[in-house]
Motif scaffolding. Structure first.
Motif, PDB file in Angstrom:
ATOM      1  N   GLN A  30      17.586 -55.317  57.306  1.00 33.87           N
ATOM      2  CA  GLN A  30      18.528 -55.572  58.519  1.00 33.87           C
ATOM      3  C   GLN A  30      19.526 -56.642  58.106  1.00 33.87           C
ATOM      4  O   GLN A  30      20.532 -56.866  58.588  1.00 33.87           O
ATOM      5  CB  GLN A  30      17.820 -55.898  59.512  1.00 33.87           C
ATOM      6  N   GLY A  79      24.549 -58.303  59.287  1.00 35.14           N
ATOM      7  CA  GLY A  79      23.819 -57.279  59.137  1.00 35.14           C
ATOM      8  C   GLY A  79      24.071 -56.430  57.818  1.00 35.14           C
ATOM      9  O   GLY A  79      25.181 -56.488  57.584  1.00 35.14           O
ATOM     10  N   MET A 134      24.459 -52.993  63.385  1.00 34.51           N
ATOM     11  CA  MET A 134      23.201 -52.973  64.093  1.00 34.51           C
ATOM     12  C   MET A 134      23.234 -52.923  65.423  1.00 34.51           C
ATOM     13  O   MET A 134      24.376 -53.137  66.072  1.00 34.51           O
ATOM     14  CB  MET A 134      22.799 -54.449  63.676  1.00 34.51           C
ATOM     15  N   ASP A 167      18.028 -52.882  63.756  1.00 36.64           N
ATOM     16  CA  ASP A 167      19.003 -51.776  63.483  1.00 36.64           C
ATOM     17  C   ASP A 167      18.440 -50.653  64.637  1.00 36.64           C
ATOM     18  O   ASP A 167      17.847 -50.984  65.495  1.00 36.64           O
ATOM     19  CB  ASP A 167      18.560 -51.234  62.235  1.00 36.64           C
TER      20      ASP A 167
END
Length: 144
Positions: free
Chosen positions: A36, A60, A64, A128
């Motif tokens: 992530q 990210g 995300m 996520d």
């Protein structure tokens, strides 16, 4: 001793040193990458007259569901070795999180006491679209 003897001894020592070096196999390597979080940072800066600027940024690995800071806790120096909470921001506070993007950064402000030492603990996170969340924490010390 002759030159040839010195060379043989040198080669043998070199081989001995090389044998003591171990290599890591793929199964021994601990992965530190995140699915992530690609990059993150946090900082605390004195702006003068007791005001602190607490900055954080997070990137990210893709778009995300939600990312930002889940918590910023500001501790004020108490006595010689103690700390007490002076202020805490959570992800429910305005400006702490965003949705549906791959990066975010902002600055939160705190009005402290001029000349006082503060410890700022910044926790950033990324969630996520599978609802898998990862977080990292950065600690900074600053005098207002």
């Amino acid at each position: 001793m002759t030159r040839k003897t010195y060379r043989i001894i040198s080669v043998l020592l070199l081989i001995a040193c090389m044998l003591t070096v171990t290599t890591a196999s793929a199964s021994e390597i601990v992965p530190y990458a995140s699915d992530q979080i690609d990059a993150y940072d946090g900082n605390a800066i004195s702006c003068g007259n007791g005001k602190l600027a607490i900055e954080f940024s997070i990137e990210g690995t893709g778009i995300m569901k939600k990312l930002g800071s889940s918590e910023i806790t500001i501790y004020e120096k108490y006595g010689k070795d103690g700390w007490m909470i002076a202020k805490a921001f959570t992800e429910k506070d305005d400006g702490m999180t965003v949705s549906a993007t791959n990066s975010y950064g902002t600055t939160m402000y705190f009005n402290g006491i001029k000349g006082t030492q503060y410890k700022v603990v910044i926790t950033v996170f990324a969630t996520d679209y599978d609802n898998v969340k990862d977080s990292r924490t950065v600690t900074r010390y600053v005098t207002a």
